[in-house]
Design a protein around this motif. Structure first.
Motif, PDB file in Angstrom:
ATOM      1  N   ASP A   1       2.300   2.161  -3.144  1.00 34.11           N
ATOM      2  CA  ASP A   1       1.292   2.471  -4.168  1.00 34.11           C
ATOM      3  C   ASP A   1       1.175   1.362  -5.203  1.00 34.11           C
ATOM      4  O   ASP A   1       0.917   1.610  -6.389  1.00 34.11           O
ATOM      5  CB  ASP A   1       1.599   3.813  -4.851  1.00 34.11           C
TER       6      ASP A   1
ATOM      7  N   ARG B   1      -4.342   6.139  -1.373  1.00 33.71           N
ATOM      8  CA  ARG B   1      -3.743   5.341  -0.302  1.00 33.71           C
ATOM      9  C   ARG B   1      -4.605   5.413   0.948  1.00 33.71           C
ATOM     10  O   ARG B   1      -4.807   4.423   1.656  1.00 33.71           O
ATOM     11  CB  ARG B   1      -2.336   5.857  -0.009  1.00 33.71           C
TER      12      ARG B   1
ATOM     13  N   ILE C   1       0.834  -1.214   0.000  1.00 27.74           N
ATOM     14  CA  ILE C   1       0.000   0.000   0.000  1.00 27.74           C
ATOM     15  C   ILE C   1       0.858   1.250   0.000  1.00 27.74           C
ATOM     16  O   ILE C   1       0.641   2.163  -0.804  1.00 27.74           O
ATOM     17  CB  ILE C   1      -0.957  -0.005   1.209  1.00 27.74           C
TER      18      ILE C   1
END
Length: 535
Positions: free
Chosen positions: A455, A517, A452
């Motif tokens: 990205d 995010r 995460i």
């Protein structure tokens, strides 16, 4: 700049020295600071307005295609060309040239990167460097004072007057290669360059000091340091001769706690943390310690192709470290639990500014990947009651406080760990709830936190009560189940998942630089919290 195509050659397996660290993988997927090296190359192509990209693939071609199809399909036009790794690199390039629709190309080998590089004004130039020790590891050239290339050498011992080729080539007319006579299956790039130079009398060298070679393990570590992006508030300085790293920070309160953590670490744990050489908790604040070039476990987890037995061995060692911490009993008041698990969470939720997340939070239920979940305000009272049950004197000890995989360095060959970047203070001191460290590990391993923050995902905000996402990950279902099974022997797995959900929820406002995010962290929080109360 006339229309230019980009070529990335990632057909070969990475060098054995790299594979010893990350397992066998194609060169383009060599991990560098949380992303595969091919990400940096593609970003640079995009910045130079090169949108038509041809990528030579062979070994584990599906892995490369999955990454790029997922993350670059809307910004560039990628065409994958199947090449044969059993033939020479020159043969692979000739195969790609047959598909090129422009005369001018920029070729970038997938294990090399030139930082801050601009192709706009380059014409018939090869990027070269003086930064080498043994010319037998690279192709090299000899040039005159006007930078015109006089001769090529393919991995031969050369003198100081030579330059090694840095793996980036700008050629104005690859249609010339239609006349190249393929004599065998072992054509090297130098053969093609010699042919090109004989037809184009103006092939020049362009010297750079920004070359980063990620194809050999000794060069990998020094190159990685050059590319490191210092975290917000932090500044890092390396001393390659003495092998030290000096860290400075503008966030003085947090940094002071980190320095004090290293000073208070018990003797039995000092071996798993870098040795501190100098420090100051007065302004200007700094911490100088030994530098270890081991990769972070996050990079091994993200991209390696290590087998399950090796990964299980790593998990077993991590849990031994958890037990080392747990054996160092410390007194921790319940007020610290409340401060970390309740007060911090509620404060962070109140600091969320994303309008999309605020809209999501206003709903009673949320659809995430076509599954219905109760929203935060619906389950909050149940969650807070479960938090009160987390307090356990037997779990109170000296802790790291930020034990995510990116803060754990690991040498695969020796099995040595080094823990870096501790939280420093959990509540009122360096002591806290060991379950917090376990949850930090789980939110990396099962929660895919490192994917995460890198990205490495796609997310689609459908409306204010529906959201879908996918994460590019290795999956590793068996390893995740094994990890849960092991921690459930010592702790309640539901309590660890509960803390994991609180971690994701409290992180949302800290990632305001990326709303996508934040949205994914919201999804992970809701999924985890619902799971923790249903079991």
């Amino acid at each position: 700049m006339k229309k230019t195509s980009g070529i990335i050659l990632t057909a070969a397996t990475a060098d054995d020295t790299i594979c010893n660290v990350f397992g066998y993988l194609p060169t383009g997927l060599i991990p560098v600071n949380g992303k595969p090296i091919i990400f940096y190359i593609l970003k640079q192509f995009i910045e130079n307005d090169i949108k038509d990209i041809y990528i030579g693939v062979d070994y584990k071609k599906e892995d490369v295609k999955d990454v790029l199809d997922t993350f670059f399909k809307d910004t560039i036009r990628v065409k994958f060309i199947i090449t044969d790794r059993h033939k020479g690199v020159g043969n692979s390039l000739l195969t790609i040239f047959n598909h090129i629709k422009t005369d001018k190309v920029v070729i970038n080998l997938a294990d090399t990167y030139i930082k801050n590089f601009n192709y706009q004004d380059l014409s018939n130039q090869i990027v070269v460097s003086k930064d080498f020790t043994d010319g037998r590891r690279w192709a090299s050239i000899k040039k005159n004072n006007s930078n015109k290339i006089l001769s090529f050498f393919n991995k031969k011992k050369v003198s100081k007057e030579h330059f090694v080729i840095a793996g980036v080539y700008v050629l104005d007319n690859v249609s010339i290669f239609k006349n190249f006579k393929l004599l065998d299956d072992n054509i090297e790039i130098t053969h093609l360059l010699e042919f090109y130079a004989s037809n184009y009398d103006d092939l020049y060298a362009h010297e750079t000091i920004e070359w980063m070679d990620f194809g050999h393990i000794d060069q990998y570590y020094s190159s990685k340091k050059k590319l490191i992006q210092s975290r917000e508030f932090n500044d890092l300085e390396y001393d390659d001769f003495f092998g030290t790293i000096t860290k400075k920070s503008l966030n003085e309160e947090k940094f002071k706690n980190e320095i004090l953590w290293y000073n208070k670490i018990p003797n039995e744990l000092k071996i798993i943390s870098p040795r501190v050489l100098e420090y100051s908790i007065d302004s200007p604040m700094f911490l100088k310690s030994e530098f270890y070039s081991y990769p972070a476990l996050s990079e091994i987890w993200l991209f390696s192709n290590l087998n399950d037995n090796i990964l299980k061995s790593i998990i077993n060692k991590l849990l031994k470290i958890i037990n080392l911490f747990k054996n160092i009993k410390k007194k921790v008041d319940y007020s610290n639990y409340k401060k970390i698990y309740i007060d911090k969470t509620l404060e962070r939720v109140n600091n969320i500014k994303s309008q999309k997340i605020l809209s999501l939070l206003s709903q009673d239920s949320i659809m995430i990947n076509n599954q219905k979940y109760d929203n935060w305000h619906v389950i909050k009272s149940v969650i807070l009651k479960k938090v009160e049950l987390l307090y356990n004197e037997d779990d109170n000890c000296f802790i790291h406080g930020d034990l995510c995989l990116s803060n754990i360095l690991y040498d695969l060959n020796s099995g040595v760990f080094k823990l870096i970047d501790p939280r420093g203070s959990w509540g009122s001191s360096e002591n806290g709830d060991v379950k917090y460290d376990v949850a930090k590990l789980r939110h990396s391993i099962s929660g895919e936190y490192d994917y995460i923050i890198g990205d490495l995902f796609n997310i689609n905000y459908v409306n204010n009560n529906e959201i879908n996402y996918s994460i590019f990950s290795k999956g590793r279902k068996n390893i995740k189940q094994y990890f849960d099974k092991q921690i459930d022997k010592e702790f309640s797995i539901d309590s660890i998942i509960l803390i994991q959900g609180l971690l994701f929820l409290s992180m949302i406002p800290l990632h305001k630089d990326s709303e996508e995010r934040q949205l994914l962290m919201f999804c992970k929080a809701i999924e985890s919290l619902n799971q923790s109360i249903k079991n």
